[in-house]
Design a protein around this motif. Structure first.
Motif, PDB file in Angstrom:
ATOM      1  N   LEU A   1       0.806  -1.224   0.000  1.00 57.84           N
ATOM      2  CA  LEU A   1       0.000   0.000   0.000  1.00 57.84           C
ATOM      3  C   LEU A   1       0.837   1.271   0.000  1.00 57.84           C
ATOM      4  O   LEU A   1       1.899   1.332   0.622  1.00 57.84           O
ATOM      5  CB  LEU A   1      -0.898   0.052   1.241  1.00 57.84           C
ATOM      6  N   GLN A   2       0.350   2.274  -0.687  1.00 62.33           N
ATOM      7  CA  GLN A   2       0.793   3.655  -0.484  1.00 62.33           C
ATOM      8  C   GLN A   2      -0.398   4.333   0.174  1.00 62.33           C
ATOM      9  O   GLN A   2      -1.507   4.284  -0.347  1.00 62.33           O
ATOM     10  CB  GLN A   2       1.132   4.359  -1.789  1.00 62.33           C
ATOM     11  N   CYS A   3      -0.148   4.921   1.324  1.00 59.19           N
ATOM     12  CA  CYS A   3      -1.243   5.535   2.073  1.00 59.19           C
ATOM     13  C   CYS A   3      -1.084   7.051   2.124  1.00 59.19           C
ATOM     14  O   CYS A   3      -0.012   7.589   1.857  1.00 59.19           O
ATOM     15  CB  CYS A   3      -1.288   4.980   3.495  1.00 59.19           C
ATOM     16  N   VAL A   4      -2.168   7.702   2.466  1.00 54.93           N
ATOM     17  CA  VAL A   4      -2.153   9.124   2.788  1.00 54.93           C
ATOM     18  C   VAL A   4      -2.798   9.269   4.159  1.00 54.93           C
ATOM     19  O   VAL A   4      -3.663   8.485   4.545  1.00 54.93           O
ATOM     20  CB  VAL A   4      -2.894   9.996   1.747  1.00 54.93           C
ATOM     21  N   GLU A   5      -2.317  10.270   4.874  1.00 54.77           N
ATOM     22  CA  GLU A   5      -2.799  10.470   6.227  1.00 54.77           C
ATOM     23  C   GLU A   5      -3.040  11.957   6.432  1.00 54.77           C
ATOM     24  O   GLU A   5      -2.231  12.785   6.015  1.00 54.77           O
ATOM     25  CB  GLU A   5      -1.712   9.963   7.180  1.00 54.77           C
ATOM     26  N   VAL A   6      -4.142  12.278   7.050  1.00 52.25           N
ATOM     27  CA  VAL A   6      -4.469  13.662   7.374  1.00 52.25           C
ATOM     28  C   VAL A   6      -4.820  13.736   8.846  1.00 52.25           C
ATOM     29  O   VAL A   6      -5.484  12.852   9.387  1.00 52.25           O
ATOM     30  CB  VAL A   6      -5.636  14.199   6.509  1.00 52.25           C
TER      31      VAL A   6
ATOM     32  N   ASP B   1      -6.284  10.285  10.365  1.00 55.64           N
ATOM     33  CA  ASP B   1      -7.025   9.327   9.554  1.00 55.64           C
ATOM     34  C   ASP B   1      -6.099   8.802   8.463  1.00 55.64           C
ATOM     35  O   ASP B   1      -5.456   9.591   7.767  1.00 55.64           O
ATOM     36  CB  ASP B   1      -8.247   9.971   8.928  1.00 55.64           C
ATOM     37  N   CYS B   2      -6.050   7.473   8.313  1.00 57.45           N
ATOM     38  CA  CYS B   2      -5.155   6.846   7.355  1.00 57.45           C
ATOM     39  C   CYS B   2      -5.979   6.174   6.251  1.00 57.45           C
ATOM     40  O   CYS B   2      -6.898   5.388   6.544  1.00 57.45           O
ATOM     41  CB  CYS B   2      -4.273   5.821   8.041  1.00 57.45           C
ATOM     42  N   TYR B   3      -5.647   6.489   4.996  1.00 57.36           N
ATOM     43  CA  TYR B   3      -6.344   5.967   3.826  1.00 57.36           C
ATOM     44  C   TYR B   3      -5.348   5.284   2.892  1.00 57.36           C
ATOM     45  O   TYR B   3      -4.222   5.778   2.724  1.00 57.36           O
ATOM     46  CB  TYR B   3      -7.005   7.101   3.031  1.00 57.36           C
ATOM     47  N   ALA B   4      -5.760   4.203   2.272  1.00 56.92           N
ATOM     48  CA  ALA B   4      -4.960   3.565   1.208  1.00 56.92           C
ATOM     49  C   ALA B   4      -5.350   4.169  -0.115  1.00 56.92           C
ATOM     50  O   ALA B   4      -6.539   4.366  -0.380  1.00 56.92           O
ATOM     51  CB  ALA B   4      -5.201   2.064   1.198  1.00 56.92           C
TER      52      ALA B   4
END
Length: 179
Positions: free
Chosen positions: A156-161, A174-177
């Protein structure tokens, strides 16, 4: 002192001469994985490693981090450390490495580098021993595990805000794939 000439093979080609078909904008979708919420310990304030006119280097300790969501649930093993480089314009670079211990016993290495915003006076405030009320952070996490039930995280490459609320001594992310 004049700069040396750019070698011919480094000079950009005339883009009009390239034979590239029209391209379509790529779509971007995400899958929500989890939220982690951490406590900023009152007895362990940010530790300034060093400072200069260019940046402040410091460590912010995170304690008691809970992970909850539709895909991963658990807690961070031990305290987390956020290695921060804070620049005079208030922007920051954050490097974090920690381990998630899932509710069913898996250990997942969780690392990220991200960018933060301490606000326009954040740099001077930190040098004077004050932290901003809130720090907004955006990052690109990666995860790794050998556990057979969580092998899906390895690619996975995730993004987090998220945001750290210094006054209330907690942070939530919050962590999203990326799909």
């Amino acid at each position: 002192m004049s700069l040396p000439e750019v070698p011919k093979h480094y000079v950009p080609r005339d883009v009009e001469s390239l034979n590239i078909p029209p391209v379509k904008l790529q779509s971007l979708t995400t899958e929500y994985l989890f939220t982690y919420t951490m406590e900023l310990p009152e007895d362990d304030p940010p530790c300034i490693i060093g400072s200069s006119k260019e940046m402040v280097n410091m460590i912010i300790t995170e304690r008691g981090t809970r992970v909850s969501g539709p895909r991963i649930n658990g807690a961070f093993l031990r305290d987390g450390n956020d290695y921060v480089k804070l620049y005079p314009n208030g922007t920051s670079i954050h490097e974090v490495r920690c381990v998630i211990l899932t509710h069913d016993g898996a250990r997942i290495k969780f690392t990220y580098e991200g960018r933060g915003d301490f606000g326009p006076t954040g740099y001077n405030d930190v040098l004077e021993g004050k932290m901003p009320d809130k720090i907004r952070i955006r990052c690109g996490p990666h995860m790794y595990t050998d556990h057979p039930d969580y092998q899906w995280v390895n690619g996975l490459q995730c993004v987090e805000v998220g945001e750290v609320n210094v006054q209330q001594r907690y942070g939530s992310f919050d962590c999203y794939a990326l799909k």
